[in-house]
Design a protein around this motif. Structure first.
Motif, PDB file in Angstrom:
ATOM      1  N   PRO A 362     104.156  22.294  58.077  1.00  0.00           N
ATOM      2  CA  PRO A 362     105.213  21.799  58.972  1.00  0.00           C
ATOM      3  C   PRO A 362     104.902  22.060  60.442  1.00  0.00           C
ATOM      4  N   LYS A 363     105.471  21.226  61.303  1.00  0.00           N
ATOM      5  CA  LYS A 363     105.195  21.322  62.733  1.00  0.00           C
ATOM      6  C   LYS A 363     105.511  22.709  63.274  1.00  0.00           C
ATOM      7  N   TRP A 364     106.591  23.315  62.792  1.00  0.00           N
ATOM      8  CA  TRP A 364     107.011  24.603  63.329  1.00  0.00           C
ATOM      9  C   TRP A 364     106.088  25.747  62.888  1.00  0.00           C
ATOM     10  N   LEU A 365     105.123  25.429  62.013  1.00  0.00           N
ATOM     11  CA  LEU A 365     104.126  26.427  61.605  1.00  0.00           C
ATOM     12  C   LEU A 365     102.704  25.921  61.841  1.00  0.00           C
ATOM     13  N   ARG A 366     102.562  24.910  62.660  1.00  0.00           N
ATOM     14  CA  ARG A 366     101.276  24.255  62.859  1.00  0.00           C
ATOM     15  C   ARG A 366     100.163  25.239  63.214  1.00  0.00           C
ATOM     16  N   LYS A 367     100.473  26.234  64.036  1.00  0.00           N
ATOM     17  CA  LYS A 367      99.449  27.185  64.480  1.00  0.00           C
ATOM     18  C   LYS A 367      98.996  28.125  63.363  1.00  0.00           C
ATOM     19  N   GLN A 368      99.745  28.194  62.273  1.00  0.00           N
ATOM     20  CA  GLN A 368      99.371  29.046  61.148  1.00  0.00           C
ATOM     21  C   GLN A 368      98.274  28.404  60.289  1.00  0.00           C
ATOM     22  N   PHE A 369      98.035  27.098  60.508  1.00  0.00           N
ATOM     23  CA  PHE A 369      97.105  26.356  59.658  1.00  0.00           C
ATOM     24  C   PHE A 369      95.929  25.840  60.481  1.00  0.00           C
ATOM     25  N   ASN A 370      94.755  25.902  59.893  1.00  0.00           N
ATOM     26  CA  ASN A 370      93.550  25.382  60.548  1.00  0.00           C
ATOM     27  C   ASN A 370      93.256  23.953  60.108  1.00  0.00           C
ATOM     28  N   GLY A 404      88.959  21.351  58.352  1.00  0.00           N
ATOM     29  CA  GLY A 404      89.438  22.708  58.586  1.00  0.00           C
ATOM     30  C   GLY A 404      88.604  23.396  59.652  1.00  0.00           C
ATOM     31  N   GLN A 405      89.261  23.938  60.666  1.00  0.00           N
ATOM     32  CA  GLN A 405      88.524  24.584  61.755  1.00  0.00           C
ATOM     33  C   GLN A 405      87.838  25.851  61.260  1.00  0.00           C
ATOM     34  N   ILE A 406      86.567  25.980  61.615  1.00  0.00           N
ATOM     35  CA  ILE A 406      85.764  27.122  61.190  1.00  0.00           C
ATOM     36  C   ILE A 406      85.902  28.238  62.217  1.00  0.00           C
ATOM     37  N   GLY A 408      86.037  32.916  62.674  1.00  0.00           N
ATOM     38  CA  GLY A 408      85.376  34.148  62.257  1.00  0.00           C
ATOM     39  C   GLY A 408      86.198  35.026  61.347  1.00  0.00           C
ATOM     40  N   ASP A 409      87.462  34.662  61.082  1.00  0.00           N
ATOM     41  CA  ASP A 409      88.294  35.503  60.223  1.00  0.00           C
ATOM     42  C   ASP A 409      88.154  35.060  58.769  1.00  0.00           C
ATOM     43  N   ALA A 410      88.755  35.839  57.881  1.00  0.00           N
ATOM     44  CA  ALA A 410      88.586  35.601  56.442  1.00  0.00           C
ATOM     45  C   ALA A 410      89.104  34.235  56.016  1.00  0.00           C
ATOM     46  N   ARG A 411      90.238  33.821  56.543  1.00  0.00           N
ATOM     47  CA  ARG A 411      90.874  32.590  56.072  1.00  0.00           C
ATOM     48  C   ARG A 411      90.176  31.331  56.579  1.00  0.00           C
ATOM     49  N   SER A 412      89.446  31.427  57.680  1.00  0.00           N
ATOM     50  CA  SER A 412      88.828  30.218  58.236  1.00  0.00           C
ATOM     51  C   SER A 412      87.296  30.233  58.152  1.00  0.00           C
ATOM     52  N   GLU A 413      86.729  31.236  57.470  1.00  0.00           N
ATOM     53  CA  GLU A 413      85.276  31.272  57.349  1.00  0.00           C
ATOM     54  C   GLU A 413      84.793  30.118  56.475  1.00  0.00           C
ATOM     55  N   TYR A 414      83.568  29.702  56.717  1.00  0.00           N
ATOM     56  CA  TYR A 414      82.943  28.657  55.904  1.00  0.00           C
ATOM     57  C   TYR A 414      81.648  29.219  55.348  1.00  0.00           C
ATOM     58  N   SER A 415      81.643  29.491  54.050  1.00  0.00           N
ATOM     59  CA  SER A 415      80.457  30.090  53.423  1.00  0.00           C
ATOM     60  C   SER A 415      79.476  29.038  52.920  1.00  0.00           C
ATOM     61  N   GLY A 416      79.972  27.830  52.655  1.00  0.00           N
ATOM     62  CA  GLY A 416      79.098  26.713  52.326  1.00  0.00           C
ATOM     63  C   GLY A 416      78.350  26.843  51.014  1.00  0.00           C
ATOM     64  N   TYR A 417      77.190  26.200  50.979  1.00  0.00           N
ATOM     65  CA  TYR A 417      76.371  26.143  49.771  1.00  0.00           C
ATOM     66  C   TYR A 417      75.154  27.060  49.897  1.00  0.00           C
ATOM     67  N   VAL A 418      74.459  27.250  48.794  1.00  0.00           N
ATOM     68  CA  VAL A 418      73.199  27.976  48.816  1.00  0.00           C
ATOM     69  C   VAL A 418      72.198  27.243  49.714  1.00  0.00           C
ATOM     70  N   SER A 419      72.209  25.925  49.648  1.00  0.00           N
ATOM     71  CA  SER A 419      71.331  25.102  50.487  1.00  0.00           C
ATOM     72  C   SER A 419      71.916  24.980  51.896  1.00  0.00           C
ATOM     73  N   LYS A 420      71.175  25.457  52.897  1.00  0.00           N
ATOM     74  CA  LYS A 420      71.635  25.339  54.279  1.00  0.00           C
ATOM     75  C   LYS A 420      71.754  23.879  54.698  1.00  0.00           C
ATOM     76  N   THR A 421      70.850  23.056  54.215  1.00  0.00           N
ATOM     77  CA  THR A 421      70.894  21.625  54.558  1.00  0.00           C
ATOM     78  C   THR A 421      72.182  20.994  54.066  1.00  0.00           C
ATOM     79  N   GLU A 422      72.542  21.290  52.815  1.00  0.00           N
ATOM     80  CA  GLU A 422      73.784  20.753  52.265  1.00  0.00           C
ATOM     81  C   GLU A 422      74.996  21.323  53.001  1.00  0.00           C
ATOM     82  N   SER A 423      74.943  22.589  53.365  1.00  0.00           N
ATOM     83  CA  SER A 423      76.046  23.228  54.098  1.00  0.00           C
ATOM     84  C   SER A 423      76.252  22.557  55.453  1.00  0.00           C
TER      85      SER A 423
END
Length: 595
Positions: A362-370, A404-406, A408-423
């Motif tokens: 919701p708009k009133w919580l927009r900043k809580q979501f990436n 989703g914005q990437i 440095g915190d736990a909720r917005s980290e992007y760990s991706g795939y084993v393959s860096k190219t695919e990530s």
């Protein structure tokens, strides 16, 4: 009244979000508290309580932990070191969770291999996992044996059952292993940002990719669902989804085990046994993936479907037409639909039960979501960028790609795939400002004025025809409302001399289905560009182990009667749907038919 209803809805959403955030707020990437520590804490709190039941055998939390500890000491005895990988190739069984939980205690990564795979696909997953060894049972060992010649290097095989040839007896080896927890010093330099598991994508559009599941991400799954579901120690969760996938293996088990509850685990889903077992086992919740619910709805009515104690069903992919049927026919008080991607950083929940919505921000919580939607060009398969070179956010009602914005915190980290190219392929740069980075989900969605998100289609499934974008998902939903259509898989196929791709529907039908009546309904209810040009009648839809429909083989078959067994039709502009004969196919292939 409308204002009051809106406030109630917002309050219900806020309660659900608060429960979830409370459980995940302490998760940190640099913490030495790992997923195995979360589970160990639950064991210490509820040691004597039942934790998991499978085929008549129940383990308490303490017994489950003791089993996991044996696997940890077995791994130490094999000189497996921090960061090395063990491949787990088994169906659902009591030991499955204990294997990766135990190996996590010594810092070893477990690759959860889809037990439905064989041949080249299986070898591909094992090769990219770089596993030091593989754990199998009597069911999967022959499948592995058949794929061994395709491996890049020899892979020692440990079997949970009688050993033959060069197989190693895991049952015998575990007998000499301690049931006590290993010393935590063996993982003292591991942090939550390190990899705990490898979970593989479904492979619906190609070979599976190995997603890196860090301890952080596993904690977000397990703790997040422990909070979002509101599960209690008195809850018992029916789990028929495969444990090699995050929804069943992490989300469902997290809801049960991190709250002192228990799980009833099934080897595989059975629509005919589902309600009887839910009643007999006293289940209060179950976890679903969309098509599982359709299988239940397609079953004939029975007494057990309303005698149960199910208070909540939670999962993803529940189609809007099935949603009200699930609640009304089966008397399920609450459905919690969520959206998430295994490898990504986007997740959301529909806490207040708006039918058809996959989540809400919701708009009133927009900043809580990436989470944002950006305008997307289906033809170029890329986000639309303005004169500034930046992306354009999609407004309410507009279809766009979910990103989703990437951070440095736990909720917005992007760990991706084993393959860096695919990530790297999944990362968008300079989206709303220079230097920002966003994870591209590959899913098209739309929102409404209240902030609800609605799934439209998977990028690559949506195609262009007659200058319009056609959503395979939306067309399939329409077709499922037509008489006799039990299941529908819609996709685009190339036709000689035509721009874009024409729609084709693979249908599973009942005895009441009539192609002429179907054609009349298609002409009446769908715009011309969305009407399937071709129809193929199938005995069943081929699905992945997580009930996602496969399209690649159907697309490859096209509308060629030489490749297809069973009824096959073409929508003639004047006659409606007619059978595709060899002559009709040759005219279509030569571009001699006006479409």
């Amino acid at each position: 009244m409308r204002l009051e209803a809106g406030l109630k809805r917002d309050w219900r959403f806020w309660q659900g979000l608060s429960r979830t955030l409370k459980r995940v707020k302490s998760i940190a990437r640099d913490s030495d508290n790992l997923i195995c520590d979360d589970i160990q804490a639950a064991v210490e709190t509820w040691r004597a309580r039942p934790a998991m039941t499978f085929e008549g055998r129940t383990l308490t939390y303490g017994e489950l932990d003791a089993m996991a500890n044996r696997y940890a000491h077995w791994g130490k005895g094999q000189n497996l070191r921090r960061g090395q990988t063990v491949a787990l190739f088994m169906p659902n069984r009591l030991e499955y969770f204990a294997v990766w939980y135990g190996l996590a205690k010594i810092g070893v990564v477990t690759a959860l291999i889809n037990n439905q795979l064989s041949g080249l696909a299986l070898a591909h997953c094992l090769n990219i996992s770089q596993a030091a060894c593989i754990l199998v049972d009597a069911e999967t060992s022959p499948v592995f044996e058949a794929a061994r010649s395709l491996l890049e290097k020899p892979l020692p095989q440990w079997i949970l059952g009688p050993a033959h040839g060069d197989q190693r007896d895991l049952v015998q080896a575990l007998k000499s292993c301690s049931q006590l927890p290993p010393d935590k010093i063996v993982r003292e330099d591991i942090r939550a940002r390190d990899t705990a598991l490898l979970i593989f994508t479904s492979g619906t559009t190609g070979m599976p990719k190995a997603a890196r599941i860090t301890h952080v991400r596993a904690q977000l799954y397990m703790r997040g669902f422990a909070g979002s579901t509101g599960a209690k120690a008195s809850d018992r969760i029916y789990v028929a989804l495969p444990l090699y996938h995050a929804t069943g293996g992490l989300c469902a088990l997290g809801a049960a085990l991190l709250n002192g509850g228990s799980g009833f685990l099934r080897r595989k889903f059975s629509a005919s046994h589902f309600w009887g077992e839910a009643v007999d086992e006293g289940c209060t919740m179950f976890v679903y993936i969309g098509e599982l619910c359709r299988y239940l709805v397609n079953q004939p009515p029975g007494d057990d479907e309303t005698r149960h104690k199910i208070r909540m069903a939670f999962g993803n992919g529940l189609r809007p037409d099935i949603w009200p049927v699930m609640k009304q026919r089966f008397k399920i008080p609450e459905i919690l639909e969520f959206y998430g991607s295994t490898e990504g950083n986007v997740s959301m929940f529909n806490f207040d039960g708006r039918e058809g919505a996959i989540g809400r921000a919701p708009k009133w919580l927009r900043k809580q979501f990436n989470i944002r939607l950006v305008q997307f060009d289906v033809e170029t398969q890329a986000p639309i960028r303005g004169a500034s070179g930046l992306c354009i956010e999609a407004g309410a009602g507009q279809i766009g790609e979910c990103i989703g914005q990437i951070g440095g915190d736990a909720r917005s980290e992007y760990s991706g795939y084993v393959s860096k190219t695919e990530s790297d392929k999944k990362v968008l740069h300079d989206v709303f400002e220079k230097g920002d980075r966003w994870f591209a989900t590959g899913d098209l969605m739309k929102t409404d004025a209240d902030g609800y998100f609605y799934f439209v289609d998977r990028i690559g499934d949506t195609f262009r025809w007659k200058g319009e974008n056609v959503s395979t998902n939306e067309v399939a939903e329409h077709l499922l409302g037509f008489a006799g259509v039990r299941e529908a898989n819609v996709y685009g196929v190339e036709v000689a001399g035509a721009e874009g791709r024409a729609g084709m529907a693979g249908l599973v039908v009942g005895p009441e289905f009539e192609i002429a009546q179907f054609g009349e309904a298609v002409a009446r209810e769908l715009p011309a560009y969305a009407q399937p040009l071709f129809v193929r009648i199938l005995p069943a839809l081929e699905t992945t182990g997580t009930f996602k429909t496969r399209k690649m083989d159907l697309i490859a078959d096209g509308f060629d009667p030489g490749k297809i067994k069973g009824p096959l039709f073409f929508r003639d502009p004047k006659k409606g749907y007619v059978k595709i004969t060899k002559g009709v196919f040759e005219k279509l292939s030569a571009g001699l038919v006006k479409l």
